[in-house]
Write a protein that holds these residues in place. Structure first.
Motif, PDB file in Angstrom:
ATOM      1  N   SER A   4       3.336   6.742  -6.824  1.00 31.07           N
ATOM      2  CA  SER A   4       2.393   7.603  -7.447  1.00 31.07           C
ATOM      3  C   SER A   4       3.108   9.047  -7.524  1.00 31.07           C
ATOM      4  CB  SER A   4       1.067   7.840  -6.718  1.00 31.07           C
ATOM      5  OG  SER A   4       0.742   6.529  -6.247  1.00 31.07           O
ATOM      6  N   VAL A   5       3.525   9.325  -6.320  1.00 31.35           N
ATOM      7  CA  VAL A   5       4.276  10.739  -5.827  1.00 31.35           C
ATOM      8  C   VAL A   5       5.532  11.011  -6.878  1.00 31.35           C
ATOM      9  CG1 VAL A   5       5.418  12.199  -4.539  1.00 31.35           C
ATOM     10  CG2 VAL A   5       3.346  11.082  -3.777  1.00 31.35           C
ATOM     11  N   GLN A  58       1.547   4.138  -2.842  1.00 35.00           N
ATOM     12  CA  GLN A  58       1.207   5.488  -2.524  1.00 35.00           C
ATOM     13  C   GLN A  58       2.454   6.141  -2.874  1.00 35.00           C
ATOM     14  OE1 GLN A  58      -0.129   4.734   1.433  1.00 35.00           O
ATOM     15  NE2 GLN A  58      -2.312   5.473   0.756  1.00 35.00           N
ATOM     16  N   GLU A  59       3.847   5.857  -2.512  1.00 35.18           N
ATOM     17  CA  GLU A  59       4.832   6.572  -2.844  1.00 35.18           C
ATOM     18  C   GLU A  59       5.401   6.518  -4.563  1.00 35.18           C
ATOM     19  OE1 GLU A  59       6.940   8.623  -1.148  1.00 35.18           O
ATOM     20  OE2 GLU A  59       5.420   8.277   0.369  1.00 35.18           O
ATOM     21  N   ARG A 103       0.870  -1.278   0.024  1.00 38.66           N
ATOM     22  CA  ARG A 103      -0.050   0.001   0.208  1.00 38.66           C
ATOM     23  C   ARG A 103       0.764   1.268   0.067  1.00 38.66           C
ATOM     24  NH1 ARG A 103      -4.799   1.887   1.792  1.00 38.66           N
ATOM     25  NH2 ARG A 103      -4.779   3.845   2.885  1.00 38.66           N
ATOM     26  N   VAL A 104       1.743   1.248   1.009  1.00 38.16           N
ATOM     27  CA  VAL A 104       2.738   2.261   1.163  1.00 38.16           C
ATOM     28  C   VAL A 104       3.426   2.638  -0.240  1.00 38.16           C
ATOM     29  CG1 VAL A 104       4.747   3.176   2.277  1.00 38.16           C
ATOM     30  CG2 VAL A 104       2.726   2.623   3.655  1.00 38.16           C
TER      31      VAL A 104
END
Lengths: 463, 463
Positions: free
Chosen positions: A372-373, A369-370, A365-366
């Motif tokens: 994407s950035v 999310q990272e 999950r993390v």
């Protein structure tokens, strides 16, 4: 700040060098003058002043004061400094000061002394207090036993309201330093059986028994409860303190909310220092030079070897670098920018872990999310550096190489930065300490490999 | 943790994905079932579960609960998340939840909403509460006005003990959420004239007037008092709360010790995030992707330009580098190691500043304390890297160049790292934010200059 009780404080706080006046009064004045001067300093200035004196002078000041005021003064110092000063004093003076401290601070300070020093001070204390301090100092600072105090209102469940009120009026003096909002009620075997909000006594007949008034089955913790348990507990309940019991349910002490918050703040500050390479999580410039240098060096030595590992990648591609020397200009940029991106991801993971908003198992999950950035920021940075590279030597292929390398390495950096703290936490390591060097080494290696590997592949276009 | 009141918590905390059960109960269950399920989750799991739902689902859960329980639930979230969820709800639901929060949290949350959203919610609140919330939200979160609550015991100085006891028994329900250890006593013009420890009422006749029992001229602060003022005050005095007055001395509210400690912890965490390049001091991965990317990029962009500045030094010495390509292997080591040494010095300066053990003007003192460490650690690191360099290509002069450069640059790095935070603080900048990039850029430039400048001077020996 309005402070009508203390109209003179404004004037005395103007002292540029309060330690000089403090020393002068210790050497020439009465202890009353010294104590009055110190009491007019802010607590930060008290700590500053005392830490600016040399060891002899510190001893003179502390010995010139009465024990209660000296205890108050050293309680404003960081724990490690307070313990150092205590060790300078002769045993009976030190013991007198220790006796004036609340029981949790006693335990913390004695824990920071050598075993001999602590034992010598304990022998000067009244037997009961020494036994209590010995027991408390067997706990870690950040577990319930290390944060608890024994100072509390404690009554037997067979007592009446009248007995309590009589006890309060007889012992008012002894109770002046303790929190009398709640009393803790025990049975004949010292087992905690209830908690009594003291203001309730206002509403009841004086003949009533505590066992009929108290709140039964109160929440309590074991002495080994962790800081996290206590933070969670005080977060969920609006209590001022929680009682600590042993395995038989016997009342040992209470942990105040403020003790938990103090340790929480201390842990956050210590994490920050550790993340910046201060081994042990504490350094003050009053600590001995060799100790400071050695601790910092232990961290730097690890980093230098990791760095040499990363530099080996450059060494491996020396021929490419020799052919296209402009690449050497961009290697530190790639390394540094990836470090920045990775550190941002580490910081956000640390924050979410501390808030409980992510679990150590949720790496996928993390990671997503990272990434994407990373895709957005890597593109932006890659294009920017590519433009600079083309402007620098006019070859568009140099731009392509460094741009793609920075793009790819930003994604590597945020992935590692986001996930590594979770991984470290999951396997019981301290994420604050270990994330940084791991991150830097791996991102440096990858970054150098991307730049020089790509350049080697496109070498004909670059020359 | 012993928790006899809550025997079932062990079982429900095992839920792997509590958000799914939470949503199911919101959609299919009664609000009582939902509230009971939520109350059995730890506060961290409550925050985790709520933040894992999408916006529609969050709305469903919050709307399915009664306002008091929903308020309790969102109070476990980071402020910025709680405000975001409030903004999703229809105005009357949001207002009902806001009404259940203590006045300081009301003000914090309303301050995080847009002006229109906040105004719409305020219009739904009872007039008096809306006026109070409007006033409180005009203060910053970290000044006394932003931390104070209006919930307190407040009596007139002409009242008797009997009046107070009667008031307590009539309004017991209203007072259940407030701290009743102290009452604050005002005169007929609402000016604070005294503080009354409630347990004192146990010892006195019921006909006595408060004006004869209260502690006169109590310590108080203005609503604009800073977080630092309040930390200092609670450090110096063992109070649970301090009253806040306006310029006429009228009582406005009280600031609890725990509110100050909460803000102190928050400030420390925010400093850590800022120091790692998280602009604004807060990022959660539930925040919108573009916002997260943009904020991080704003920091990275500054750094990329600073990095390009440092790389210009390498570009200037391209010819030397071309001649001795082995130097390129050592440039990132010098840059990274100096960064590590400098960060250690920054961290210790931040710690000493926050403890008040150093004043922002004492740059020379700090500089010297850092140089002492730098001489030791710079020598150690310089020798180490020199040995590696000689082993790498067999030329002792390469070792001399990189060893001296790392020695000199370690001293530069600890000097800058130690002094810059003081300088920034002295001129009103945030040392946590600005120290890092300034340090990295200057130490990189110096480091590259030392290596390549020395190498240029000794070029004949190196080839």
């Amino acid at each position: 700040m309005t402070s009508p009780q203390d109209p003179s404080s404004g004037a005395t706080q103007l002292d540029e060098r309060p330690w000089e006046e403090m020393l002068r009064l210790a050497q020439e004045g009465t202890h009353v003058q010294l104590e009055e001067y110190v009491s007019h300093l802010s607590s930060a200035d008290q700590a500053l002043a005392l830490s600016r004196l040399d060891e002899d002078e510190e001893t003179q000041v502390l010995e010139a004061m009465n024990a209660a005021d000296a205890a108050e003064l050293i309680s404003h110092l960081p724990e490690i400094e307070a313990a150092r000063m205590l060790a300078l004093l002769d045993t009976s003076t030190a013991a007198a000061i220790v006796q004036e401290l609340p029981s949790d601070e006693q335990a913390d300070l004695l824990g920071d002394l050598s075993d001999e020093q602590a034992e010598a001070i304990l022998e000067e204390l009244p037997q009961e207090e020494a036994a209590a301090a010995r027991e408390l100092s067997s706990y870690e600072d950040d577990e319930a036993g290390g944060m608890m105090v024994r100072e509390m209102l404690r009554f037997n469940d067979s007592m009446s309201v009248r007995d309590v009120i009589q006890d309060l009026s007889e012992h008012g003096e002894d109770y002046s330093d303790i929190d009398v909002r709640y009393a803790y009620v025990c049975d004949a075997q010292d087992r905690l059986v209830g908690v009594l909000p003291m203001q309730n006594l206002l509403f009841v007949k004086r003949a009533e028994r505590l066992s009929d008034l108290m709140i039964r089955d109160p929440l309590s913790v074991q002495a080994t409860a962790s800081l996290d348990d206590l933070i969670e507990l005080f977060d969920a309940h609006n209590y001022l303190a929680v009682p600590v019991v042993d395995e038989q349910g016997k009342l040992q002490g209470i942990v105040h909310r403020e003790a938990v918050q103090y340790e929480e703040t201390r842990a956050a500050e210590s994490d920050y220092l550790k993340s910046q390479g201060i081994v042990g999580g504490e350094e003050l410039r009053t600590m001995p030079l060799w100790l400071r240098a050695r601790r910092r060096l232990s961290w730097l030595s690890i980093n230098v070897f990791l760095n040499i590992g990363a530099a080996a990648v450059i060494a491996y591609f020396q021929d490419t670098l020799q052919a296209v020397i402009a690449l050497a200009v961009f290697l530190p940029i790639i390394s540094d920018m990836s470090g920045c991106s990775g550190n941002q991801a580490v910081a956000v993971s640390m924050r979410e872990l501390s808030l409980g908003l992510v679990r150590p198992t949720e790496m996928l999950r993390v990671w997503w999310q990272e990434v994407s950035v990373g895709l957005i920021n890597g593109s932006a940075l890659g294009v920017l550096v590519a433009i600079v590279a083309v402007m620098f030597n006019g070859n568009p292929y140099l731009g392509i190489v460094v741009g793609i390398a920075l793009f790819a390495n930003t994604i590597v950096a945020v992935s590692i930065g986001g996930v590594v703290p979770l991984l470290l936490k999951r396997f019981g390591f301290d994420p604050a300490v270990a994330s940084g060097p791991l991150l830097t080494t791996v991102t440096d290696m990858c970054g150098f490999f991307f730049v020089l590997g790509l350049a080697t592949m496109m070498l004909s276009k670059l020359i």
